[in-house]
Design a protein around this motif. Structure first.
Motif, PDB file in Angstrom:
ATOM      1  N   UNK A   1      15.197  26.290  31.531  1.00  0.00           N
ATOM      2  CA  UNK A   1      16.237  25.438  31.018  1.00  0.00           C
ATOM      3  C   UNK A   1      16.129  23.963  31.389  1.00  0.00           C
ATOM      4  N   UNK A   2      15.899  23.768  32.437  1.00  0.00           N
ATOM      5  CA  UNK A   2      15.879  22.337  33.124  1.00  0.00           C
ATOM      6  C   UNK A   2      15.238  22.477  34.267  1.00  0.00           C
ATOM      7  N   UNK A   3      13.919  22.279  34.546  1.00  0.00           N
ATOM      8  CA  UNK A   3      13.231  22.301  35.703  1.00  0.00           C
ATOM      9  C   UNK A   3      13.564  21.492  36.753  1.00  0.00           C
ATOM     10  N   UNK A   4      13.675  20.224  36.426  1.00  0.00           N
ATOM     11  CA  UNK A   4      13.877  19.033  37.327  1.00  0.00           C
ATOM     12  C   UNK A   4      15.466  19.160  37.906  1.00  0.00           C
ATOM     13  N   UNK A   5      16.224  19.990  37.175  1.00  0.00           N
ATOM     14  CA  UNK A   5      17.710  20.062  37.823  1.00  0.00           C
ATOM     15  C   UNK A   5      17.501  21.226  38.772  1.00  0.00           C
TER      16      UNK A   5
END
Length: 103
Positions: A69-73
């Motif tokens: 969904x959001x790797x960096x988060x």
């Protein structure tokens, strides 16, 4: 869930950086063949970022859904440039493809 839609998503969004065939070489990211349900950072010969190594995931439905969904988060400091898939159905389809390719 649709494996065929997941395969198309993989080709469009993941294949530029990841291979998915048994024995294929790593690209910018590691070869993902057979990774679903296994421990993260176990592809021999790939230099993982410290951030993902510290997470020490097992790639199951929950962790993978959150990560894609959001790797960096999910993994602050990851080297991965992928911005993620925001639509739940796209993530489900991609995971259906991953499950198929991990058998």
């Amino acid at each position: 869930m649709s494996e065929s839609v997941g395969k198309k998503l993989f080709i469009a969004r993941c294949a530029p950086c990841h291979s998915m065939e048994l024995g294929a070489k790593h690209k910018v990211g590691p070869n993902l063949f057979g990774f679903f349900g296994k421990r993260s950072c176990t592809s021999e010969g790939f230099a993982y970022s410290d951030a993902i190594v510290k997470k020490a995931y097992t790639w199951d439905e929950e962790t993978l859904n959150r990560f894609i969904e959001d790797p960096r988060r999910d993994v602050p400091g990851t080297k991965m440039l992928f911005v993620g898939l925001k639509k739940p159905q796209e993530r489900e389809d991609l995971m259906a493809y991953f499950r198929k390719m991990s058998k």
